[in-house]
Design an enzyme around this catalytic site. Sequence first.
Site, PDB file in Angstrom:
ATOM      1  N   ARG A  52       0.843  -1.455   0.023  1.00 42.71           N
ATOM      2  CA  ARG A  52      -0.050   0.124  -0.001  1.00 42.71           C
ATOM      3  C   ARG A  52       0.838   1.150   0.163  1.00 42.71           C
ATOM      4  O   ARG A  52       1.321   1.738   1.142  1.00 42.71           O
ATOM      5  CB  ARG A  52      -0.997  -0.107   1.323  1.00 42.71           C
ATOM      6  CG  ARG A  52      -2.103  -1.189   1.067  1.00 42.71           C
ATOM      7  CD  ARG A  52      -2.973  -1.022   2.333  1.00 42.71           C
ATOM      8  NE  ARG A  52      -1.843  -1.712   3.471  1.00 42.71           N
ATOM      9  CZ  ARG A  52      -2.586  -2.265   4.756  1.00 42.71           C
ATOM     10  NH1 ARG A  52      -3.973  -2.476   4.576  1.00 42.71           N
ATOM     11  NH2 ARG A  52      -1.959  -2.782   5.436  1.00 42.71           N
ATOM     12  N   ASP A  54       2.369   4.807  -0.043  1.00 41.35           N
ATOM     13  CA  ASP A  54       1.839   6.047   0.422  1.00 41.35           C
ATOM     14  C   ASP A  54       1.683   7.313  -0.488  1.00 41.35           C
ATOM     15  O   ASP A  54       2.257   7.103  -1.818  1.00 41.35           O
ATOM     16  CB  ASP A  54       2.766   6.798   1.635  1.00 41.35           C
ATOM     17  CG  ASP A  54       2.434   5.891   2.681  1.00 41.35           C
ATOM     18  OD1 ASP A  54       1.555   5.593   3.002  1.00 41.35           O
ATOM     19  OD2 ASP A  54       3.678   5.583   3.538  1.00 41.35           O
ATOM     20  N   TYR A 112      12.487  -2.106  -2.336  1.00 41.42           N
ATOM     21  CA  TYR A 112      12.083  -0.635  -2.468  1.00 41.42           C
ATOM     22  C   TYR A 112      13.438  -0.014  -2.502  1.00 41.42           C
ATOM     23  O   TYR A 112      14.522  -0.498  -2.194  1.00 41.42           O
ATOM     24  CB  TYR A 112      11.892  -0.175  -1.131  1.00 41.42           C
ATOM     25  CG  TYR A 112      10.249  -0.456  -0.874  1.00 41.42           C
ATOM     26  CD1 TYR A 112       9.451   0.404  -1.349  1.00 41.42           C
ATOM     27  CD2 TYR A 112       9.743  -1.496  -0.049  1.00 41.42           C
ATOM     28  CE1 TYR A 112       8.063   0.310  -1.070  1.00 41.42           C
ATOM     29  CE2 TYR A 112       8.391  -1.631   0.018  1.00 41.42           C
ATOM     30  CZ  TYR A 112       7.734  -0.819  -0.531  1.00 41.42           C
ATOM     31  OH  TYR A 112       6.234  -1.158  -0.035  1.00 41.42           O
ATOM     32  N   ARG A 200      11.180   5.057   4.327  1.00 44.83           N
ATOM     33  CA  ARG A 200      11.542   6.421   4.575  1.00 44.83           C
ATOM     34  C   ARG A 200      12.228   6.488   5.906  1.00 44.83           C
ATOM     35  O   ARG A 200      13.033   7.661   6.046  1.00 44.83           O
ATOM     36  CB  ARG A 200      10.163   7.208   4.270  1.00 44.83           C
ATOM     37  CG  ARG A 200       9.832   7.078   2.929  1.00 44.83           C
ATOM     38  CD  ARG A 200       8.393   7.444   2.552  1.00 44.83           C
ATOM     39  NE  ARG A 200       8.142   8.835   2.859  1.00 44.83           N
ATOM     40  CZ  ARG A 200       6.896   9.244   3.169  1.00 44.83           C
ATOM     41  NH1 ARG A 200       5.853   8.435   2.994  1.00 44.83           N
ATOM     42  NH2 ARG A 200       6.586  10.505   3.508  1.00 44.83           N
TER      43      ARG A 200
END
Lengths: 254, 254
Positions: A52, A54, A112, A200
């Site tokens: 999911r 952001d 990622y 992040r």
Amino acid sequence: MPVAHFKLVLEYDGAGFAGWQIQREGQRTVQGELEAAFAELGRDLRLMGAGRTDAGVHAEGQVASVRIDTPHDAETLRRALNAKLPREVVIRRLEPVASGFDARSDSLGKHYRYCIWNGRLRSPLRAARALHVREPLDLLAMAQAAKALVGRHDFACFQATGSEVPHTVRTLTRAEISGETGGEVALDLEGDGFLRHMVRNIAGTLVEVGHGRRPPDGMPALLEAQDRGGAGPTAAAQGLTLVSVRYAGCAVPD
Amino acid sequence: MPVAHFKLVLEYDGAGFAGWQIQREGQRTVQGELEAAFAELGRDLRLMGAGRTDAGVHAEGQVASVRIDTPHDAETLRRALNAKLPREVVIRRLEPVASGFDARSDSLGKHYRYCIWNGRLRSPLRAARALHVREPLDLLAMAQAAKALVGRHDFACFQATGSEVPHTVRTLTRAEISGETGGEVALDLEGDGFLRHMVRNIAGTLVEVGHGRRPPDGMPALLEAQDRGGAGPTAAAQGLTLVSVRYAGCAVPD
């Protein structure tokens, strides 16, 4: 209409979206665009994304599972959907899967990438896809700190404030820094699962290591403390890309 | 206020601009943004860009010469201007130059890059910076055709329709194709000067070569005919970037 099950591999530019998932009426989301595109091609759609992402986060290889009553085959659907989707989203692949396939719960891991522009000046041509960090980064220190994250750890300290996930132990198989000081820098993370904002928050923490405000050997203690307040800030969304999602037998995309 | 002369090196994302130069009232241009930024820092500004990039064309190293009555030094100006400029534009360097310097007439050459995404599917993450070409490109044929453009030639056939430049002879010192079929492809052109739309018209023509619709050894005849109608279409602006401008003694940026 026959019930069909598909696996979708998606690329999108996250800049114009309030993330993957529909959260509030009126927000533009990737999932919402997909559902709109599917609307005239079948009925009783169920759509599940592997990650999911952001608001503002990009994807080169997001994966979604789809269950739909439709008379169309995979290739017809892919073409029709890509013609309907806005320019920020494309379905790279759409293939039939077994009825039990769930993009989220069946995923074995994700890759990622977080991108940083480490220039003294902001860079208009890089701004949409990277965090701008002015001060020179010590990449060796960052790489050392990142390496300590590899393995099975409780990543509670890197989870978004306010998250209430009961189980915060994850396994990272890759945590690498590449690039050059004063230029483009990338952080590649691969693991079996990621908490909300985890990439992040790791990126924001590693930037502090790169600026000498945090010791490169401080990661084990940080993980152990399990305190979100101990880690660095959440790095900006535009630097993050979901590169690929891994399933039994293959990475997607490969 | 003392009269000062500066050389500026600029990076910009051309997507939101009607090109470099102010042409009509109300259009947003890079030159216009620069003039607005300079407004409170001096008076009697004269600003000249080395290349008049078209709407949508990007720059990594556009050069401009500035003459202005200002009490500020170069570093103060650069900081103040970058703080005022929109996020799509940055002044990478601003340095004092001799009063006679003119970014346009003193330039000895320029380097342009044209980017193509040669994927079967459109790519949202590449769309802002490349032309999408679906059918596989024969890069060897394109490279062969490009090579024939190197040297001193009359490039009238590649000039924008309606241009009325009396002298259309230019010298290209580099015309290279790199990348991979089905992936990212780049055309690098370096030369002493470029006619309006010349790079984009060459790119559009080389794509036809890459699709086999034009022979790879057809460039000499095309140049000789001096007929715009004989060349290919003008490739889309978003694929083009002005990489650098060369002056006596140094390339900028180097």
